[in-house]
Motif scaffolding. Structure first.
Motif, PDB file in Angstrom:
ATOM      1  N   THR A 133      -3.996  -8.815  -2.778  1.00 16.69           N
ATOM      2  CA  THR A 133      -4.199  -9.519  -1.521  1.00 16.69           C
ATOM      3  C   THR A 133      -2.958 -10.354  -1.207  1.00 16.69           C
ATOM      4  O   THR A 133      -2.461 -11.061  -2.072  1.00 16.69           O
ATOM      5  N   GLY A 134      -2.471 -10.268   0.016  1.00 17.34           N
ATOM      6  CA  GLY A 134      -1.321 -11.061   0.443  1.00 17.34           C
ATOM      7  C   GLY A 134      -1.709 -11.984   1.582  1.00 17.34           C
ATOM      8  O   GLY A 134      -2.553 -11.635   2.405  1.00 17.34           O
ATOM      9  N   LYS A 135      -1.091 -13.159   1.620  1.00 15.07           N
ATOM     10  CA  LYS A 135      -1.410 -14.129   2.668  1.00 15.07           C
ATOM     11  C   LYS A 135      -0.143 -14.722   3.253  1.00 15.07           C
ATOM     12  O   LYS A 135       0.852 -14.895   2.558  1.00 15.07           O
ATOM     13  N   ARG A 136      -0.215 -15.047   4.559  1.00 12.17           N
ATOM     14  CA  ARG A 136       0.884 -15.708   5.255  1.00 12.17           C
ATOM     15  C   ARG A 136       0.326 -16.320   6.517  1.00 12.17           C
ATOM     16  O   ARG A 136      -0.330 -15.620   7.299  1.00 12.17           O
ATOM     17  N   LYS A 137       0.539 -17.619   6.728  1.00 13.08           N
ATOM     18  CA  LYS A 137      -0.035 -18.360   7.852  1.00 13.08           C
ATOM     19  C   LYS A 137      -1.555 -18.164   7.846  1.00 13.08           C
ATOM     20  O   LYS A 137      -2.213 -18.484   6.870  1.00 13.08           O
ATOM     21  N   ASP A 138      -2.136 -17.615   8.903  1.00 13.27           N
ATOM     22  CA  ASP A 138      -3.581 -17.368   8.945  1.00 13.27           C
ATOM     23  C   ASP A 138      -3.924 -15.914   8.653  1.00 13.27           C
ATOM     24  O   ASP A 138      -5.085 -15.521   8.724  1.00 13.27           O
ATOM     25  N   ALA A 139      -2.939 -15.097   8.344  1.00 10.30           N
ATOM     26  CA  ALA A 139      -3.166 -13.670   8.123  1.00 10.30           C
ATOM     27  C   ALA A 139      -3.470 -13.389   6.653  1.00 10.30           C
ATOM     28  O   ALA A 139      -2.876 -13.975   5.759  1.00 10.30           O
ATOM     29  N   SER A 155       4.327   9.843  -0.777  1.00 10.87           N
ATOM     30  CA  SER A 155       5.525  10.233  -0.029  1.00 10.87           C
ATOM     31  C   SER A 155       6.144   9.088   0.763  1.00 10.87           C
ATOM     32  O   SER A 155       7.096   9.298   1.500  1.00 10.87           O
ATOM     33  N   GLY A 156       5.585   7.884   0.672  1.00 10.28           N
ATOM     34  CA  GLY A 156       6.146   6.750   1.394  1.00 10.28           C
ATOM     35  C   GLY A 156       5.442   6.451   2.692  1.00 10.28           C
ATOM     36  O   GLY A 156       5.983   5.753   3.552  1.00 10.28           O
ATOM     37  N   ARG A 157       4.223   6.941   2.875  1.00 11.28           N
ATOM     38  CA  ARG A 157       3.466   6.715   4.104  1.00 11.28           C
ATOM     39  C   ARG A 157       2.790   5.344   4.060  1.00 11.28           C
ATOM     40  O   ARG A 157       2.164   4.993   3.067  1.00 11.28           O
ATOM     41  N   ILE A 158       2.913   4.576   5.143  1.00  9.15           N
ATOM     42  CA  ILE A 158       2.309   3.251   5.224  1.00  9.15           C
ATOM     43  C   ILE A 158       1.315   3.246   6.375  1.00  9.15           C
ATOM     44  O   ILE A 158       1.670   3.577   7.511  1.00  9.15           O
ATOM     45  N   THR A 159       0.057   2.879   6.074  1.00  9.56           N
ATOM     46  CA  THR A 159      -1.000   2.825   7.080  1.00  9.56           C
ATOM     47  C   THR A 159      -1.526   1.397   7.154  1.00  9.56           C
ATOM     48  O   THR A 159      -1.880   0.812   6.127  1.00  9.56           O
ATOM     49  N   VAL A 160      -1.581   0.837   8.370  1.00  5.93           N
ATOM     50  CA  VAL A 160      -2.075  -0.521   8.580  1.00  5.93           C
ATOM     51  C   VAL A 160      -3.265  -0.449   9.530  1.00  5.93           C
ATOM     52  O   VAL A 160      -3.122   0.032  10.658  1.00  5.93           O
ATOM     53  N   ASN A 161      -4.416  -0.919   9.069  1.00  6.43           N
ATOM     54  CA  ASN A 161      -5.657  -0.902   9.867  1.00  6.43           C
ATOM     55  C   ASN A 161      -5.937   0.477  10.467  1.00  6.43           C
ATOM     56  O   ASN A 161      -6.327   0.597  11.628  1.00  6.43           O
ATOM     57  N   ARG A 206      -6.115  -9.014   8.716  1.00  4.46           N
ATOM     58  CA  ARG A 206      -6.923  -9.779   9.661  1.00  4.46           C
ATOM     59  C   ARG A 206      -6.304 -11.147   9.865  1.00  4.46           C
ATOM     60  O   ARG A 206      -5.720 -11.693   8.938  1.00  4.46           O
ATOM     61  N   GLY A 207      -6.475 -11.684  11.064  1.00  2.00           N
ATOM     62  CA  GLY A 207      -6.052 -13.043  11.353  1.00  2.00           C
ATOM     63  C   GLY A 207      -4.578 -13.170  11.669  1.00  2.00           C
ATOM     64  O   GLY A 207      -3.768 -12.319  11.313  1.00  2.00           O
TER      65      GLY A 207
END
Length: 169
Positions: A48-54, A64-70, A107-108
């Motif tokens: 789990t990573g956090k930064r500000k409110d996120a 293969s280096g694929r990045i999926t966000v939400n 989220r956030g």
């Protein structure tokens, strides 16, 4: 004086590998001293990573280096190149570009905070998958949670510190 010379010779011997089992003068990382990788039954490491409110939940597995966000591709979710650069920094520092697939949910916060949260979670997940990378990522500052958050608004103020406009009459 003779004892001092002897200790210097012993040190030289140790550096050349005369008594030690290592190579000539190069420090080696003892694999037995590293913690075991924390990998689930699907072959993934989670952090789990956090930064500000996120808050970002990040899963890393070889690929293969694929990045999926939400559920979306990283180019679609983080349209600005600066944000994609922030996310790819742990891979570049660890020299693992294109070797891991990343799935994360965020989220956030705003996009900048979310990118920082993904970077923090990605760095932590990489260290859990490959504990030998901890030193490199720690030196780069990616494992430290950036604790700076927005200051709260105070009573009797326009914002956190800004006063209302002064009126003499």
């Amino acid at each position: 004086m003779a004892e001092e010379t002897k200790t210097l010779e012993d040190l030289k011997d140790a550096l050349e590998g005369g008594t030690g089992g290592g190579s000539a003068g190069t420090p080696t990382v003892d694999d037995s001293a590293l913690p075991e990788p924390k990998i689930d039954e699907h072959g993934r490491a989670y952090a789990t990573g956090k930064r500000k409110d996120a808050v970002a939940r990040v899963w890393v597995k070889p690929g293969s280096g694929r990045i999926t966000v939400n559920g979306r591709d990283v180019e679609a979710y983080f349209a600005r190149p600066v944000l994609r650069m922030i996310i790819n920094q742990p891979f570049q520092v660890a020299e693992r570009t294109g070797q891991f697939d990343v799935v994360c949910t965020v989220r956030g916060g705003g996009l900048s905070g979310q990118a920082g949260a993904v970077r923090h979670g990605l760095s932590k997940a990489l260290t859990l998958y490959e504990p030998g990378l901890r030193g490199v990522l720690k030196r780069a500052g990616f494992l430290t949670r950036d604790s700076r958050v927005v200051e709260r608004k105070k009573y009797g103020r326009a914002k956190a510190r800004r006063s209302f406009q002064f009126s003499k009459r």
